[in-house]
Design an enzyme around this catalytic site. Structure first.
Site, PDB file in Angstrom:
ATOM      1  N   CYS A  42       5.860 -39.662  -8.701  1.00 30.57           N
ATOM      2  CA  CYS A  42       4.487 -40.136  -8.886  1.00 30.57           C
ATOM      3  C   CYS A  42       3.675 -40.100  -7.598  1.00 30.57           C
ATOM      4  O   CYS A  42       2.577 -40.641  -7.541  1.00 30.57           O
ATOM      5  CB  CYS A  42       4.468 -41.540  -9.468  1.00 30.57           C
ATOM      6  SG  CYS A  42       5.326 -42.759  -8.459  1.00 30.57           S
ATOM      7  N   HIS A  70     -16.035  -7.261   1.298  1.00 31.89           N
ATOM      8  CA  HIS A  70     -15.095  -8.239   1.845  1.00 31.89           C
ATOM      9  C   HIS A  70     -15.405  -9.643   1.341  1.00 31.89           C
ATOM     10  O   HIS A  70     -14.506 -10.371   0.891  1.00 31.89           O
ATOM     11  CB  HIS A  70     -15.151  -8.190   3.377  1.00 31.89           C
ATOM     12  CG  HIS A  70     -14.311  -9.236   4.042  1.00 31.89           C
ATOM     13  ND1 HIS A  70     -14.801 -10.463   4.428  1.00 31.89           N
ATOM     14  CD2 HIS A  70     -12.995  -9.245   4.362  1.00 31.89           C
ATOM     15  CE1 HIS A  70     -13.842 -11.168   4.971  1.00 31.89           C
ATOM     16  NE2 HIS A  70     -12.727 -10.453   4.952  1.00 31.89           N
ATOM     17  N   ARG A  98       2.747 -49.941 -12.116  1.00 29.68           N
ATOM     18  CA  ARG A  98       3.349 -50.430 -10.873  1.00 29.68           C
ATOM     19  C   ARG A  98       2.829 -51.829 -10.568  1.00 29.68           C
ATOM     20  O   ARG A  98       1.611 -52.056 -10.559  1.00 29.68           O
ATOM     21  CB  ARG A  98       3.020 -49.485  -9.721  1.00 29.68           C
ATOM     22  CG  ARG A  98       3.674 -49.897  -8.402  1.00 29.68           C
ATOM     23  CD  ARG A  98       3.355 -48.909  -7.290  1.00 29.68           C
ATOM     24  NE  ARG A  98       1.959 -48.984  -6.880  1.00 29.68           N
ATOM     25  CZ  ARG A  98       1.383 -48.137  -6.019  1.00 29.68           C
ATOM     26  NH1 ARG A  98       2.086 -47.146  -5.520  1.00 29.68           N
ATOM     27  NH2 ARG A  98       0.116 -48.283  -5.682  1.00 29.68           N
ATOM     28  N   ARG A 113      -3.533  -1.259  -6.287  1.00 34.56           N
ATOM     29  CA  ARG A 113      -2.820  -2.518  -6.100  1.00 34.56           C
ATOM     30  C   ARG A 113      -3.276  -3.473  -7.192  1.00 34.56           C
ATOM     31  O   ARG A 113      -4.326  -3.261  -7.811  1.00 34.56           O
ATOM     32  CB  ARG A 113      -3.107  -3.122  -4.720  1.00 34.56           C
ATOM     33  CG  ARG A 113      -4.559  -3.481  -4.487  1.00 34.56           C
ATOM     34  CD  ARG A 113      -4.807  -3.931  -3.057  1.00 34.56           C
ATOM     35  NE  ARG A 113      -6.230  -4.138  -2.804  1.00 34.56           N
ATOM     36  CZ  ARG A 113      -6.749  -4.298  -1.601  1.00 34.56           C
ATOM     37  NH1 ARG A 113      -5.976  -4.271  -0.540  1.00 34.56           N
ATOM     38  NH2 ARG A 113      -8.049  -4.485  -1.439  1.00 34.56           N
ATOM     39  N   ARG A 148      -3.374   3.089   8.594  1.00 32.95           N
ATOM     40  CA  ARG A 148      -3.700   1.831   7.919  1.00 32.95           C
ATOM     41  C   ARG A 148      -2.498   0.903   7.893  1.00 32.95           C
ATOM     42  O   ARG A 148      -1.355   1.338   7.875  1.00 32.95           O
ATOM     43  CB  ARG A 148      -4.136   2.083   6.467  1.00 32.95           C
ATOM     44  CG  ARG A 148      -5.367   2.953   6.285  1.00 32.95           C
ATOM     45  CD  ARG A 148      -5.538   3.264   4.800  1.00 32.95           C
ATOM     46  NE  ARG A 148      -6.622   4.178   4.523  1.00 32.95           N
ATOM     47  CZ  ARG A 148      -7.818   3.829   4.054  1.00 32.95           C
ATOM     48  NH1 ARG A 148      -8.068   2.559   3.823  1.00 32.95           N
ATOM     49  NH2 ARG A 148      -8.742   4.711   3.819  1.00 32.95           N
ATOM     50  N   GLY A 154      -8.223  -6.590   4.047  1.00 30.32           N
ATOM     51  CA  GLY A 154      -9.146  -6.690   5.172  1.00 30.32           C
ATOM     52  C   GLY A 154      -8.651  -7.497   6.346  1.00 30.32           C
ATOM     53  O   GLY A 154      -9.359  -7.644   7.340  1.00 30.32           O
ATOM     54  N   THR A 210       6.953 -40.295  -3.485  1.00 28.77           N
ATOM     55  CA  THR A 210       7.212 -39.391  -2.355  1.00 28.77           C
ATOM     56  C   THR A 210       6.207 -39.537  -1.226  1.00 28.77           C
ATOM     57  O   THR A 210       6.457 -39.028  -0.125  1.00 28.77           O
ATOM     58  CB  THR A 210       7.253 -37.930  -2.839  1.00 28.77           C
ATOM     59  OG1 THR A 210       6.098 -37.647  -3.632  1.00 28.77           O
ATOM     60  CG2 THR A 210       8.504 -37.683  -3.667  1.00 28.77           C
ATOM     61  N   TYR A 229       9.971 -35.878 -15.528  1.00 30.19           N
ATOM     62  CA  TYR A 229       8.515 -35.727 -15.546  1.00 30.19           C
ATOM     63  C   TYR A 229       7.960 -35.730 -14.136  1.00 30.19           C
ATOM     64  O   TYR A 229       8.605 -36.180 -13.190  1.00 30.19           O
ATOM     65  CB  TYR A 229       7.855 -36.833 -16.379  1.00 30.19           C
ATOM     66  CG  TYR A 229       7.935 -38.221 -15.777  1.00 30.19           C
ATOM     67  CD1 TYR A 229       6.982 -38.669 -14.861  1.00 30.19           C
ATOM     68  CD2 TYR A 229       8.967 -39.088 -16.132  1.00 30.19           C
ATOM     69  CE1 TYR A 229       7.058 -39.937 -14.310  1.00 30.19           C
ATOM     70  CE2 TYR A 229       9.052 -40.358 -15.581  1.00 30.19           C
ATOM     71  CZ  TYR A 229       8.100 -40.778 -14.673  1.00 30.19           C
ATOM     72  OH  TYR A 229       8.174 -42.037 -14.120  1.00 30.19           O
ATOM     73  N   LYS A 253       0.836  -1.201   0.000  1.00 26.89           N
ATOM     74  CA  LYS A 253       0.000   0.000   0.000  1.00 26.89           C
ATOM     75  C   LYS A 253       0.873   1.253   0.000  1.00 26.89           C
ATOM     76  O   LYS A 253       0.677   2.186  -0.788  1.00 26.89           O
ATOM     77  CB  LYS A 253      -0.930  -0.004   1.217  1.00 26.89           C
ATOM     78  CG  LYS A 253      -1.984   1.110   1.198  1.00 26.89           C
ATOM     79  CD  LYS A 253      -2.682   1.212   2.541  1.00 26.89           C
ATOM     80  CE  LYS A 253      -3.449  -0.036   2.897  1.00 26.89           C
ATOM     81  NZ  LYS A 253      -4.668  -0.219   2.093  1.00 26.89           N
ATOM     82  N   MET A 269      -5.953  -6.904   8.330  1.00 26.34           N
ATOM     83  CA  MET A 269      -5.350  -6.155   9.437  1.00 26.34           C
ATOM     84  C   MET A 269      -6.142  -4.876   9.681  1.00 26.34           C
ATOM     85  O   MET A 269      -7.148  -4.612   9.021  1.00 26.34           O
ATOM     86  CB  MET A 269      -3.878  -5.878   9.140  1.00 26.34           C
ATOM     87  CG  MET A 269      -3.036  -7.153   9.221  1.00 26.34           C
ATOM     88  SD  MET A 269      -1.316  -6.872   8.815  1.00 26.34           S
ATOM     89  CE  MET A 269      -1.405  -6.515   7.073  1.00 26.34           C
ATOM     90  N   SER A 303      11.367 -43.719 -10.427  1.00 29.21           N
ATOM     91  CA  SER A 303      10.223 -42.849 -10.131  1.00 29.21           C
ATOM     92  C   SER A 303      10.111 -42.710  -8.614  1.00 29.21           C
ATOM     93  O   SER A 303       9.995 -43.709  -7.904  1.00 29.21           O
ATOM     94  CB  SER A 303       8.930 -43.441 -10.700  1.00 29.21           C
ATOM     95  OG  SER A 303       7.837 -42.594 -10.421  1.00 29.21           O
TER      96      SER A 303
END
Length: 867
Positions: free
Chosen positions: A822, A446, A609, A330, A92, A101, A758, A842, A22, A103, A755
């Site tokens: 994957c 808001h 798999r 903004r 402000r 909105g 995760t 990939y 701001k 704060m 592969s």
């Protein structure tokens, strides 16, 4: 000591980290010569000092901002605290990242009983003076003194009702004086303007840690360490009279992206009235009609600012006695569809490059093209219509508070949050709601702004509803009553509120969306595959741009219909011959499914798999289930129970699963491979370019890989020799145990791809069970013990290090290995960026995340080139 206070003519738009968004933009507009009321900014660095000092203003700060205040007085021709010629200011917040909105703000600061009389005399408008004083006390009591805002508003409403006043503008100066007396009996209000300013600065700093600000930062991954600046600006007044007003405008339509000047204005009203949504505003055409000169200047300003910032701008303005003043600019929050349209249009208008356009679009924006909409052919009972604040279709159970929304959603039920108007305190409920409906407020209230930013369907300003929060009802003008728990449907595109669950259709793309995706494909290096094992998922994945299947979980093919009973019979077999009989039946299912996948993915890789989950997961555990299975497969219930018990494990995710199944039951692996290669061979005979990749799961060392690869190769060669055909295929492994990653240089010579799984790799690295971690991860996040849920965003520090280590070590001994991911992280944008950085070939994700991954991969490539 670093400079703590900057005047508006001392900064620019590039100072947002120091001055907040701001403040930096107020400085920039000042430099552009726009009509900005003068002021100064206390830096974000000072905010951090404030917290480091135990929530105390740093030594010397008051003297610094007093000097700046004197310069503002000179510029504005008024004096702070002077009853004869008073300067009033707004105080402000302004973080480096926009948090609309979230704060605190205090307006009209610098008033007391003596100064309000002086303001009334100076302006000749006592009604305006006392209305401004009332607003200041009300806001100061709420923000600084912690008084319940609803209590203060209740006293106003009570006074109006007792005195026959319908709306605020019916109140005269005497009315406001009486309300002020009521307020001052409720709160200990400081009369000294300089003390007011000190307390307000502290309150704005403290608002950085309000619950709503914390939730918003968590939702948007905004670092807590940034802090907020404080903007102190000379006041101008939209509530001065009928030739005054306040408004919010966007340089393009934030819902559709159309290049039309869009906004709303409230006459004889302060800016907070527009944003808070307590009155329903008028479109900008009303300003053009009533105050054409002010409108013309606003129109010129919006054109200048959009061209200057090269992005759609969200503007706040005030008109005082016909004179336009700019209070903020903004980058505007926008819907997903609007974001894509604006980005593509701005490239076509030569305002931005394709690379910049890609960086303007968020994953949430992309997903908005994939969400359901109301079926236009469906029967619907429309009970009310409001403003279409945020598009899409949503159905849920009605709730009337944010807390209730959270509670109901925890029970697994979708909710529609219904309010008179929303406030920042409602953010936790808005976050979990399927849709938001408000009685009051406009397209820039808001509720509208926050819903658009979150991609949540919303209807605001629905004046045909009368919402009673205490009673838990909303009544339409035609007498239809909605109660707590009722099911309603919102159409955020049309603004229609409907009873019941109205049918929806899948979201559709647009030409602009396809254009953006084509740019993404041209810029990205990472390929994007999909996790899919059904014909429907594979077809949808290819439709959405998947470049193959990165994970086909073969066990999912056996979980439904008659297949599950045959699978169970195979698992419960008590001899090799019995198992072989059921494996032959499973072969037919596996072959059929693989053939379909190869047909859909013609010319693209299909990574399959081998069977992975613990076998007991397929078996029934309750008495009725066992009895039913016994009848179907002709095996005594007692035998089923005994075998099931023998397969049960204390920690099944670390137990008898993955490649361990191939080690103990090689015949299962042989069946799967025969089905895969036979389907590929038949597909080739039909002119289909089948490209199977056979993946060995959950390995811990190279000896496992060699053993299972031997089983795979034997089955492959048997099919090829029998069919007299050669089919291209690859064999690789899933890297999902820490030991596999640590010994990747030993595994590498035996595989053609790696592969990273995760989900399991995270589970084993953390020692968290992903099925149970939900019980404590929220506490870990709340206490800052971990920065993110590691099952949502990849932990690049630990899990990522294992991945990097595996890649580096395997490349030392073998070139040409393909690397992919994957797990569920394959569709997470931050994780995709990391995958690009470490050189994966990939990522693979769920079909509906494919467009998100395509954009994310392109963004990673663009950012990498930018350095």
């Amino acid at each position: 000591m670093a400079k703590r206070v900057y005047l508006f003519d001392e900064g620019n738009k590039d100072d947002r980290d120091l001055l907040g968004g701001k403040g930096a933009n107020l400085c920039e507009m000042t430099l552009l010569g726009l009509p900005v009321p003068f002021g100064f900014i206390i830096t974000t660095r000072t905010c951090r000092e404030f917290f480091e000092s135990g929530n105390s203003l740093p030594s010397g700060l008051k003297q610094e901002y007093r000097i700046a205040l004197n310069l503002v007085e000179e510029k504005m021709g008024a004096t702070f605290g002077d009853p004869g010629n008073p300067l009033l200011v707004s105080v402000r917040s302004g973080a480096p990242v926009s948090m609309p909105g979230m704060m605190n703000t205090i307006l009209n600061l610098g008033m007391n009983d003596e100064i309000v009389e002086g303001l009334a005399k100076k302006t000749g408008n006592p009604r305006f003076a006392y209305d401004s004083y009332r607003r200041f006390i009300q806001m100061f009591a709420d923000v600084v003194l912690g008084t319940d805002a609803a209590l203060l508003e209740h006293h106003i409403e009570e006074y109006k009702e007792a005195n026959g006043k319908k709306i605020d503008t019916d109140m005269n100066e005497v009315d406001w004086q009486r309300v002020i007396d009521i307020f001052k009996n409720l709160v200990d209000f400081p009369e000294d303007p300089f003390r007011q300013l000190e307390l307000a600065v502290e309150a704005v700093f403290l608002s950085w840690h309000t619950p709503r600000a914390r939730v918003y930062r968590e939702m948007n991954n905004i670092p807590e360490s940034l802090g907020t600046a404080v903007n102190v600006q000379a006041m101008v007044f939209g509530n001065y009279g009928e030739d005054s007003g306040s408004g919010v405008a966007f340089t393009r339509n934030p819902s559709t992206g159309e290049k039309t000047f869009f906004g709303e204005v409230l006459f004889n009203a302060a800016g907070e009235d527009v944003v808070a949504g307590i009155r329903t505003p008028q479109p900008l055409d009303a300003l053009k009609e009533r105050l054409p000169e002010a409108y013309a200047e606003l129109d010129r300003t919006q054109v200048l600012l959009e061209k200057h910032y090269r992005d759609m701008q969200d503007l706040e303005f005030t008109v005082q006695e016909g004179q336009l003043y700019m209070l903020q600019t903004r980058s505007g929050k926008r819907t997903g569809r609007a974001s894509v349209k604006i980005a593509v249009d701005m490239v076509n208008e030569r305002l931005i490059s394709q690379s910049e356009a890609l960086l303007r679009v968020t994953p949430e924006h992309v997903e908005s093209f994939l969400h359901p909409a109301i079926d236009p052919e469906a029967d619907k009972e429309i009970i009310a219509t409001g403003l279409p604040a945020s598009p899409g279709g949503a159905t849920g159970n009605v709730v009337f508070s944010a807390d209730e929304a959270v509670q109901v959603s925890l029970d697994g039920d979708p909710v529609i949050l219904v309010r008179r108007e929303t406030t920042p305190e409602d953010i936790h409920g808005m976050r979990v709601a399927q849709g938001i409906l408000t009685e009051l407020g406009g397209m820039t209230s808001h509720a509208a702004v926050v819903a658009r930013g979150m991609g949540v369907c919303a209807i605001t300003g629905c004046g045909e509803l009368s919402v009673d929060i205490k009673k838990g009802t909303a009544v339409t003008t035609t007498g239809v009553q909605i109660r707590r728990g009722d099911v309603i449907t919102l159409d955020g595109t049309s603004g229609e509120v409907m009873l019941g669950d109205v049918p929806k259709i899948e979201a559709s793309g647009s030409d602009d969306f396809q254009t953006l995706l084509s740019w993404a494909d041209a810029h990205r290096r990472l390929k994007v595959r999909a996790n899919a094992e059904t014909l429907e998922d594979a077809a949808k994945a290819r439709e959405l741009g998947a470049e193959g299947i990165g994970l086909c979980r073969t066990e999912h093919m056996f979980f439904d219909g008659a297949r599950i009973d045959i699978m169970r019979a195979m698992i419960l077999s008590e001899s090799p011959d019995e198992r072989a009989r059921f494996l032959d039946q499973l072969y037919e299912f596996q072959y059929h499914d693989m053939k379909q996948l190869f047909e859909v993915m013609d010319g693209l890789p299909v990574n399959i798999r081998l069977l992975d989950p613990p076998l007991h997961e397929f078996l029934p555990h309750d008495k009725d289930g066992v009895a039913n299975l016994s009848e179907k497969i002709g095996k005594p219930a007692v035998v089923i129970r005994d075998i099931t018990r023998s397969l049960m494990e204390v920690n099944p995710m670390l137990g008898f699963r993955g490649c361990r199944l191939s080690v103990v039951f090689p015949e299962i692996t042989e069946m799967q491979v025969r089905a895969i290669i036979s389907a590929a061979a038949d597909a080739h005979d039909e002119g289909i370019n089948a490209r199977p990749e056979i993946m060995i799961p959950l390995v811990i060392n190279v000896r496992e890989v060699r053993l299972v690869t031997g089983i795979v190769e034997k089955a492959v060669h048997e099919v090829m020799e029998k069919r007299k055909i050669s089919v291209p295929y690859r064999v690789g492994t899933m890297m999902e145990t820490p030991r596999a990653c640590l010994t990747a240089q030993r595994i590498a010579p035996e595989v053609e791809f790696m592969s990273f799984g995760t989900n399991d790799l995270t589970q084993m690295t953390y020692g968290f069970s992903r099925d149970d971690a939900g019980k404590f991860i929220p506490e870990y996040l709340d206490k800052n013990l971990i920065p993110d849920d590691p099952f949502v965003s990849l932990d690049t520090r630990a899990v990522g290090s294992l991945m990097e280590m595996a890649i580096a070590r395997s490349k030392e001994v073998k070139r040409g290995i393909k690397y992919g991911i994957c797990g569920e992280h394959g569709g997470d944008p931050e994780s995709v960026h990391f995958c690009h950085e470490i050189g994966l070939d990939y990522v693979s994700c769920s079909p509906y995340r494919v467009p998100v991954a395509r954009i994310s991969a392109a963004q990673a490539a663009v950012k990498s080139k930018q350095g």
